[in-house]
Write an enzyme that holds these catalytic residues in place. Structure first.
Site, short mmCIF file in Angstrom:
data_model
loop_
_atom_site.label_atom_id
_atom_site.label_comp_id
_atom_site.label_asym_id
_atom_site.label_seq_id
_atom_site.Cartn_x
_atom_site.Cartn_y
_atom_site.Cartn_z
N THR A 77 16.27 -4.31 2.91
CA THR A 77 15.47 -4.76 1.32
C THR A 77 16.99 -5.32 1.48
O THR A 77 16.88 -6.64 0.81
CB THR A 77 16.31 -3.55 1.06
OG1 THR A 77 14.74 -2.54 0.98
CG2 THR A 77 16.40 -4.27 -0.46
N ASN A 162 2.66 -5.81 4.22
CA ASN A 162 2.55 -3.85 4.55
C ASN A 162 2.03 -3.72 4.81
O ASN A 162 1.18 -2.35 4.72
CB ASN A 162 3.87 -4.03 4.05
CG ASN A 162 5.08 -4.09 2.85
OD1 ASN A 162 4.19 -5.42 2.66
ND2 ASN A 162 4.66 -3.82 1.78
N GLN A 200 7.56 -6.72 9.16
CA GLN A 200 6.74 -6.11 10.23
C GLN A 200 5.74 -6.30 11.28
O GLN A 200 4.75 -6.08 11.96
CB GLN A 200 4.71 -6.05 8.89
CG GLN A 200 5.43 -5.17 7.64
CD GLN A 200 5.71 -3.38 8.28
OE1 GLN A 200 5.62 -2.74 8.89
NE2 GLN A 200 6.39 -2.45 7.59
N CYS A 346 7.82 2.89 -0.72
CA CYS A 346 8.53 2.40 -1.51
C CYS A 346 8.01 2.00 -3.31
O CYS A 346 8.82 2.52 -4.07
CB CYS A 346 8.90 0.46 -1.64
SG CYS A 346 9.36 -0.09 0.11
N1 PMP Z 1 10.29 -5.65 3.72
C1 PMP Z 1 8.51 -4.99 4.40
C2 PMP Z 1 7.53 -6.00 4.70
C3 PMP Z 1 8.89 -3.88 4.31
O1 PMP Z 1 6.93 -3.20 5.44
C4 PMP Z 1 9.79 -2.97 3.98
C5 PMP Z 1 9.60 -1.35 4.02
N2 PMP Z 1 8.54 -1.23 4.13
C6 PMP Z 1 10.68 -3.49 3.20
C7 PMP Z 1 11.28 -4.92 3.58
C8 PMP Z 1 12.10 -2.85 2.81
O2 PMP Z 1 12.74 -1.74 3.80
P1 PMP Z 1 13.56 -0.70 3.40
O3 PMP Z 1 13.45 -0.82 1.80
O4 PMP Z 1 13.19 0.14 4.37
O5 PMP Z 1 15.58 -1.55 3.73
#
Ligand code: PMP
Length: 402
Positions: A77, A162, A200, A346
């Site tokens: 993120t 994802n 991913q 998420c």
């Molecule tokens: N990008 C992708 C493609 C993801 O799969 C995810 C988590 N599902 C995120 C970003 C965000 O990851 P995080 O919230 O753990 O930083």
């Protein structure tokens, strides 16, 4: 591990992967070298700094990048935010001076950590073009070329989705971006840039930054059997971004905050293992995934596979089972020992937990509300898949007979 936990079938590797025991052990071993703050001048600090910088070097080597192109972050993120917001912040005054409007091209099925940043930038006057997926979840790349203008600042398209596991051809997108850079007489020299979220894909698709032509790339440790709490943004030399977090000026001023040598070490170790195991795992998981598809469509003839069958992550099973309530099914499966998901994890924090990705693909919510995602991983076995299918049948029969 207690008896009950042992029997569970974990099929949510896309949300988070368990830390590889070899990574845990290696982190444990390095702990004693990481007592100090890597910025401190004493020996304890210098030791920690060495661990941190060795991790950076190892990640860079595995990516075909240079150490100074790696910025550690807290995760995907933050990396996505830093790439998009950071680029905007560094260029916005130039656009303003020239009376131009920054333009971004993305897709409507990106992760929320991209879509929400884009929404925020739209509120500041940035123009965003969202490319919609085809019915099989793939993106029509031709539209990228058509959408590029002399004001395009950035193209941000994820490497693999994802939810449905479709893999985008980032080399082809990078070619389109370079073509625009040369041919379109860009308002701001150097633009457009290309960012991809590879959180991913990196376990299953080889990425060589020297060849691929990407300017900014996101990676995330807890998606590759490394510890949570760390990720990275690859930033090609010569690409300028501004910080979005301010403080002590760590990471060359681009990401302030305490450096985390033990986590960085674990992240680097997990990437080395993932690269070593990639070919074997792709073959093994593709077989398991296709077996899952075959058995589930045998069991439920009107079940529909979401996403493309080619150019798909080997661990992604996403199926629409008409007339089920996916959320109830996920709860039922969990009660019976299976961990899976009904949308991006998420989304569980928002009021609408259906999949916006599937809604975009099919144009309505019916399939989005009745689809299940099972994501396989390093510890998934065929007998687990067989057990999962039996449990799924039981859970669905309960729903259908209600
Ligand atoms: N990008 C992708 C493609 C993801 O799969 C995810 C988590 N599902 C995120 C970003 C965000 O990851 P995080 O919230 O753990 O930083």
């Amino acid at each position: 591990m207690n008896k009950r936990a042992k029997k569970r079938i974990y099929l949510d590797y896309t949300s988070s992967t368990p830390v590889d025991p070899k990574v845990s052990l290696s982190m444990k071993k390095i702990e004693k070298l990481c007592i100090g703050n890597p910025n401190a001048l004493h020996e304890e600090g210098r030791n920690a700094k060495k661990v941190y910088e060795n991790a950076r070097k190892s990640l860079a080597n595995n990516l075909g990048a240079k150490s100074d192109e790696i910025i550690f972050t807290s995760g995907a993120t933050e990396s996505n935010n830093l790439a998009i917001l950071g680029l905007y912040e560094s260029l916005k005054d130039e656009y303003k001076k020239k009376g131009k409007t920054p333009h971004i091209i993305s897709s409507s099925i990106e992760h929320k950590s991209v879509l929400e940043v884009l929404k925020h930038l739209e509120s500041k006057g940035v123009k965003v073009t969202y490319i919609d997926p085809e019915k099989d979840g793939t993106l029509p790349y031709k539209i990228i070329r058509k959408s590029l203008t002399s004001e395009t600042m950035l193209v941000t398209i994820m490497h693999a989705n994802n939810e449905i596991g479709t893999i985008n051809d980032i080399e082809e997108i990078a070619r389109e971006v370079r073509h625009a850079r040369r041919k379109l007489g860009m308002a701001i020299p150097g633009t457009p840039y290309f960012h991809t979220d590879a959180a991913q894909s990196v376990t299953y698709v080889p990425i060589d930054m020297e060849k691929v032509g990407v300017d900014l790339l996101t990676l995330h440790s807890p998606k590759i059997y490394g510890p949570a709490g760390i990720g990275l943004l690859y930033k090609r030399r010569g690409v300028n971004i501004s910080p979005i977090i301010f403080g002590g000026g760590q990471e060359e001023g681009l990401r302030s905050g305490r450096e985390l040598p033990i986590l960085a070490h674990g992240f680097a170790e997990s990437f080395t293992i993932a690269k070593k195991e990639m070919n074997k795992e792709v073959v093994r998981l593709t077989k398991l995934r296709d077996y899952f598809f075959k058995e589930i469509t045998k069991m439920i003839p009107n079940a529909k596979i979401n996403g493309a069958l080619i150019s798909r992550l080997p661990n992604n099973v996403n199926v629409c089972i008409p007339d089920i309530d996916a959320e109830f099914a996920v709860i039922g499966l969990d009660e019976n020992g299976v961990a899976c998901s009904s949308a991006s994890t998420c989304m569980n924090t928002s009021e609408e937990s259906y999949s916006y990705v599937l809604e975009r693909i099919y144009g309505d919510r019916s399939c989005a509300a009745s689809s299940l995602r099972f994501s396989l991983g390093r510890y998934t076995t065929k007998s687990e898949i067989d057990d999962c299918l039996k449990i799924l049948k039981k859970v669905l029969l309960l729903q259908w007979n209600k």
